[in-house]
Write an enzyme that holds these catalytic residues in place. Structure first.
Site, PDB file in Angstrom:
ATOM      1  N   ASP A 109       0.836  -1.196   0.000  1.00  0.00           N
ATOM      2  CA  ASP A 109       0.000   0.000   0.000  1.00  0.00           C
ATOM      3  C   ASP A 109       0.872   1.249   0.000  1.00  0.00           C
ATOM      4  O   ASP A 109       1.659   1.472   0.907  1.00  0.00           O
ATOM      5  CB  ASP A 109      -0.893   0.004   1.246  1.00  0.00           C
ATOM      6  CG  ASP A 109      -1.771   1.240   1.329  1.00  0.00           C
ATOM      7  OD1 ASP A 109      -2.931   1.170   0.885  1.00  0.00           O
ATOM      8  OD2 ASP A 109      -1.296   2.293   1.827  1.00  0.00           O
ATOM      9  N   TYR A 141       2.762   9.989  -0.433  1.00  0.00           N
ATOM     10  CA  TYR A 141       3.891   9.441   0.311  1.00  0.00           C
ATOM     11  C   TYR A 141       5.228   9.739  -0.374  1.00  0.00           C
ATOM     12  O   TYR A 141       6.285   9.624   0.262  1.00  0.00           O
ATOM     13  CB  TYR A 141       3.757   7.926   0.486  1.00  0.00           C
ATOM     14  CG  TYR A 141       2.539   7.453   1.216  1.00  0.00           C
ATOM     15  CD1 TYR A 141       1.685   8.345   1.884  1.00  0.00           C
ATOM     16  CD2 TYR A 141       2.210   6.096   1.241  1.00  0.00           C
ATOM     17  CE1 TYR A 141       0.552   7.885   2.546  1.00  0.00           C
ATOM     18  CE2 TYR A 141       1.082   5.645   1.907  1.00  0.00           C
ATOM     19  CZ  TYR A 141       0.256   6.534   2.547  1.00  0.00           C
ATOM     20  OH  TYR A 141      -0.864   6.077   3.193  1.00  0.00           O
ATOM     21  N   LYS A 178      -3.042   5.863  -4.032  1.00  0.00           N
ATOM     22  CA  LYS A 178      -4.137   6.769  -3.684  1.00  0.00           C
ATOM     23  C   LYS A 178      -3.963   8.131  -4.352  1.00  0.00           C
ATOM     24  O   LYS A 178      -2.832   8.605  -4.546  1.00  0.00           O
ATOM     25  CB  LYS A 178      -4.219   6.969  -2.162  1.00  0.00           C
ATOM     26  CG  LYS A 178      -4.213   5.685  -1.362  1.00  0.00           C
ATOM     27  CD  LYS A 178      -4.249   5.969   0.130  1.00  0.00           C
ATOM     28  CE  LYS A 178      -3.853   4.744   0.924  1.00  0.00           C
ATOM     29  NZ  LYS A 178      -2.402   4.469   0.881  1.00  0.00           N
ATOM     30  N   HIS A 205      -7.876   9.569  -1.449  1.00  0.00           N
ATOM     31  CA  HIS A 205      -7.182   9.560  -0.159  1.00  0.00           C
ATOM     32  C   HIS A 205      -8.000  10.216   0.967  1.00  0.00           C
ATOM     33  O   HIS A 205      -8.013   9.711   2.089  1.00  0.00           O
ATOM     34  CB  HIS A 205      -5.832  10.271  -0.312  1.00  0.00           C
ATOM     35  CG  HIS A 205      -4.789   9.792   0.645  1.00  0.00           C
ATOM     36  ND1 HIS A 205      -3.452   9.794   0.353  1.00  0.00           N
ATOM     37  CD2 HIS A 205      -4.876   9.293   1.897  1.00  0.00           C
ATOM     38  CE1 HIS A 205      -2.755   9.325   1.376  1.00  0.00           C
ATOM     39  NE2 HIS A 205      -3.597   9.012   2.333  1.00  0.00           N
TER      40      HIS A 205
END
Length: 274
Positions: free
Chosen positions: A46, A51, A76, A109
Site C-alpha cells: 500500500d 507518500y 491513492k 485519499h
C-alpha cells in the site's frame, strides 16, 4: 512463507487481508523495505501519491522477481488532484512512477467535504476501472455521510474504505455501515503508531499467547475481519508482523480489546480536514 488469507471484495477481486504499508518511508528507503516485505511473504503493498515513494515501490516490485499477478498494489489520489481531469492525470502519473500498466486498488485519499469534489472525482475512478487500469476502486477516510452520498449519486459502492482504525479508535458505526453495504474495512495506523501497545489488556493478551503486543493487536484486527497494513522498515519486525496466523484470541480477549475504544485519533478528522 506465511500464507495470508484473502478478502473477496464486492467486485469479486481477491485482496490479501494483511499487507505492507509504506507511509512516512522515504523513497530511498522504500525499495529495501518493500523488498524485505516481499521476501518475507507479503503480496499486498500500500502506497500513495502523497507518500512520495511510488518510485521506490516500483523499483522493489520490478527487482523482486515476483510475478505481477501474485501482487496486489494499492495507491491513492492526493487532495490536490480532486476533480475529473486532474484525477485522471494524477492516476497516469502514479502508474508512471510505479512502472506499471495497472494497479489493483485505487483510492481517493481524503473526502475533503468543504471542496465538494469527491463525487466528481469518484466518477473519474469509475472510468479508470472501466478501462481496466485498476482492478478495484475505493476511498480512504470517508465517513458515513460521504459514503452514503457517493453511493446515492454514482450507484457504485466502493470496494474498500481505508480508515484510521485501532483499539483506541474502533469506528463501530462506520464498520457497521461497511458491513451493511459490502465495503471492506481496511485499517491504517492499525497499531495507533504504537500508542496502544502498552495498554494493560494488550500486554496481558500478548503474554498469554507468547507474542508481542503488536502481534496481538494485528490478530485482533484480523479476527474482526479488517484488512491491515502495518508499516516497518526493520526486517525482523516486518517478518514478525506477518507471523500472526498461528494463534487466536478468545472471545473474552476480543472483548477486552473492544473495551479500549476511547476515540483516540492519531491523524486528522475527515470531516474537517481539507
Amino acid at each position: 512463507m506465511t500464507s495470508v488469507p484473502n478478502v473477496t471484495l464486492n467486485n469479486g477481486s481477491a485482496m490479501p487481508q494483511l499487507g505492507f504499508g509504506v507511509f512516512q518511508v522515504p523513497d530511498d528507503e522504500t525499495t529495501a523495505a518493500v523488498a524485505a516485505a516481499l521476501e518475507a511473504g507479503y503480496r499486498s503493498i500500500d502506497t500513495a501519491a502523497a507518500y512520495g515513494n511510488e518510485r521506490g515501490v516500483g523499483r522493489a516490485v520490478a527487482d523482486s522477481g515476483v510475478p505481477r499477478e501474485e501482487l496486489f498494489l494499492t495507491t491513492k489520489l492526493w487532495n490536490d488532484d480532486h476533480g475529473h481531469d486532474r484525477a485522471v492525470a494524477a492516476f497516469d502519473a502514479s502508474l508512471d512512477k510505479l512502472g506499471l500498466d495497472h494497479v489493483d486498488l485505487y483510492l481517493i485519499h481524503w473526502p475533503l467535504p468543504a471542496r465538494d469534489l469527491y463525487v466528481e472525482t469518484y466518477r473519474a475512478l469509475e472510468e479508470i476501472l472501466a478501462g481496466g487500469r485498476t482492478r478495484a476502486i475505493g476511498v480512504s477516510n470517508f465517513q458515513v455521510p460521504h459514503l452514503r452520498r457517493l453511493i446515492d449519486e454514482t450507484g457504485i459502492v466502493p470496494a474498500v474504505n481505508q480508515i484510521e482504525l485501532h483499539p483506541g479508535l474502533q469506528q463501530k458505526e462506520l464498520r457497521a455501515f461497511h458491513a451493511e453495504h459490502g465495503i471492506a474495512t481496511e485499517a491504517w495506523s492499525p497499531l495507533a503508531q504504537g500508542a496502544v501497545l502498552e495498554d494493560e489488556a494488550v500486554v496481558r493478551i500478548a503474554e498469554a499467547h507468547g507474542v508481542t503486543p503488536a502481534q496481538a493487536v494485528l490478530r485482533w484486527h484480523l479476527q474482526l475481519g479488517n484488512i491491515v497494513i502495518p508499516k516497518s522498515v526493520t526486517p525482523a519486525r516486518i517478518r514478525q508482523n506477518l507471523d500472526v496466523f498461528g494463534f487466536e484470541l478468545s472471545d473474552a480477549e476480543m472483548d477486552a480489546v473492544a473495551g479500549l475504544d476511547r476515540g483516540l485519533r492519531t491523524g486528522p478528522d475527515p470531516d474537517t480536514f481539507n
